[in-house]
Scaffold this motif. Structure first.
Motif, short mmCIF file in Angstrom:
data_model
loop_
_atom_site.label_atom_id
_atom_site.label_comp_id
_atom_site.label_asym_id
_atom_site.label_seq_id
_atom_site.Cartn_x
_atom_site.Cartn_y
_atom_site.Cartn_z
N ILE A 100 47.42 34.91 35.64
CA ILE A 100 47.30 33.61 36.30
C ILE A 100 46.63 32.61 35.37
CG2 ILE A 100 46.13 32.41 38.18
CD1 ILE A 100 46.60 34.82 39.90
N TYR A 111 42.38 38.14 36.36
CA TYR A 111 43.54 38.84 36.93
C TYR A 111 43.65 40.25 36.36
CZ TYR A 111 48.46 39.53 38.34
OH TYR A 111 49.63 40.00 38.88
N ARG A 130 43.36 44.11 38.02
CA ARG A 130 44.39 45.14 37.82
C ARG A 130 43.78 46.44 37.29
NH1 ARG A 130 48.30 42.78 33.69
NH2 ARG A 130 49.74 44.43 34.30
N GLU A 161 37.14 30.75 43.03
CA GLU A 161 38.56 30.81 42.67
C GLU A 161 38.84 31.90 41.62
OE1 GLU A 161 37.72 27.01 44.56
OE2 GLU A 161 36.78 28.06 42.86
N GLY A 189 39.04 35.05 43.32
CA GLY A 189 40.35 35.13 43.95
C GLY A 189 41.40 35.68 43.01
N GLN A 190 41.29 35.34 41.71
CA GLN A 190 42.24 35.85 40.73
C GLN A 190 42.04 37.36 40.53
OE1 GLN A 190 41.70 33.40 37.27
NE2 GLN A 190 42.03 31.52 38.44
N LEU A 204 41.16 39.42 42.86
CA LEU A 204 41.82 40.02 44.01
C LEU A 204 43.34 39.99 43.89
CD1 LEU A 204 39.53 38.67 46.86
CD2 LEU A 204 39.76 41.05 46.13
N GLU A 205 43.87 38.92 43.30
CA GLU A 205 45.31 38.86 43.08
C GLU A 205 45.77 39.97 42.14
OE1 GLU A 205 47.75 37.06 44.53
OE2 GLU A 205 46.14 36.47 45.89
N GLY A 206 45.00 40.22 41.10
CA GLY A 206 45.33 41.32 40.20
C GLY A 206 45.29 42.66 40.91
N SER A 207 44.30 42.81 41.78
CA SER A 207 44.19 44.05 42.54
C SER A 207 45.39 44.24 43.46
CB SER A 207 42.90 44.04 43.35
OG SER A 207 42.77 45.22 44.12
N ARG A 208 45.78 43.17 44.15
CA ARG A 208 46.93 43.27 45.05
C ARG A 208 48.19 43.67 44.29
NH1 ARG A 208 44.70 38.31 47.04
NH2 ARG A 208 43.59 38.67 49.03
N ALA A 209 48.33 43.16 43.08
CA ALA A 209 49.52 43.48 42.29
C ALA A 209 49.59 44.97 41.96
CB ALA A 209 49.52 42.65 41.00
#
Length: 350
Positions: A2, A83, A87, A121, A124-125, A127-132
């Motif tokens: 991101i 991000y 991950r 924020e 938040g990135q 967490l986005e990496g984790s979701r991926a």
């Protein structure tokens, strides 16, 4: 990855990095020891694996030949990108389920964030990496808990499942087992070089690319009867986790240093003293269990790994079949040693 308008280098906000943050084995033994003796699963007959065996996760029998796997893992940033941090931390936590021969079911996030230093924020990135990565593993990131902390921290609590006849442990090897490792060593050396500003641009992706790889092969290994013992290699380094496997099985190990999988560029950074503090803590904890070892080998074999590979003990008569199976799963593996009868030292390196 991101994009962000302002660059925040996460490794500059923490004193440790990745699984190198782990408390040294010798100190951990003191923490886990209660006044009445080592913590155990006494009184809980359904708890098949607790912390008395130093395995990768807890396992609770649920009936009908099945069990639940429960584990958690978290640490401070090992890379600068938020991000990628999410991950890597997630792949590392999920790995403990794979290391038991199981399949992950869901994950819960653990987040500590220095809100006075880093904007939400950026969290938040993470967490986005984790979701991926959770999506890649086929599981939901189903919730979590967060606190305001002095340093950034992230990880997961993961629940998995396993058939009892597929359960693998780290203390069930037998004499003669051949040893395999699914990822090369050296992550700690390269990430330390990054933190010191020594890492060459052409080497920048070597460690992150490896750390985000899921150890999904572990679920498949659970189905192979000739896989006698299984664990993953993380903060205690290859030597530490092999000592746990050998000692738990009442054995010693002989390994060939030249056959141990290693990232190709390590010598260059070792020459610049790119050695994690965790390496020295590891050696102080278990060096007396290892036969004489030159420093340059010790720095690699005790290097703390983050989201490292699976350490596998295979029945000696099944080594060729296993290597073919691994190849069919896009892994080219060769044995780097074997387990032998118990001797004065736990590990001998040739």
């Amino acid at each position: 990855m991101i994009q962000q308008t302002e660059i925040y280098k996460l490794t500059q906000y923490s004193h440790g990095a990745g699984c190198g943050c782990k408390i040294a084995p010798k100190v951990l033994d003191r923490i886990l020891h209660s006044n009445s003796g080592a913590l155990s699963s006494a009184g809980f007959p359904s708890l098949l694996v607790g912390n008395d065996s130093r395995d990768d996760a807890a396992v609770l029998e649920t009936g009908h030949g099945e069990a639940i796997i429960s584990t958690t893992d978290f640490f401070m940033p090992i890379v600068d990108d938020a991000y990628d941090f999410g991950r890597i931390a997630s792949a590392n936590a999920i790995s403990d389920v794979y290391a038991m021969g199981g399949e992950p079911l869901l994950a819960i996030a653990i987040l500590g964030w220095p809100l006075d230093k880093l904007p939400p924020e950026v969290a938040g990135q993470v967490l986005e990496g984790s979701r991926a990565v959770c999506a890649e593993a086929g599981i939901p990131l189903a919730g979590g808990h967060s606190i305001d902390s002095p340093e950034p921290i992230f990880g997961l609590a993961v629940t998995g499942k396993v058939r009892l006849n597929h359960l693998k442990q780290n203390n069930t090897a037998v004499e003669g087992c051949c040893l395999y490792l699914t990822k090369p060593l050296g992550v700690g050396i390269l990430t330390t070089a990054q933190k010191k500003g020594l890492l060459k641009p052409e080497h920048a992706d070597l460690a992150p690319d490896q750390m985000v790889q899921l150890n999904k092969f572990g679920s498949f290994l659970g189905k192979l009867p000739y896989v006698r013992a299984l664990t993953d290699v993380t903060g205690f380094g290859l030597l530490g986790h092999l000592i746990e496997m050998a000692e738990g099985s009442g054995l010693s190990a002989e390994i060939d240093f030249d056959k141990v999988p290693k990232l190709a560029v390590l010598d260059e950074y070792l020459a610049q003293k790119s050695i994690p503090g965790g390496t020295h803590r590891n050696w102080d904890s278990y060096g007396d269990k290892v036969a004489d070892l030159p420093d340059e080998r010790r720095f690699i074999l005790a290097d703390p790994q983050t989201s490292g590979g699976l350490l596998i003990a295979i029945d000696p008569g099944s080594a060729r079949e296993f290597e073919q199976v691994a190849l069919e799963n896009n892994l080219s593996l060769k044995s780097f040693g074997h387990l032998v009868e118990k001797r004065e030292k736990v590990i001998y390196v040739i």
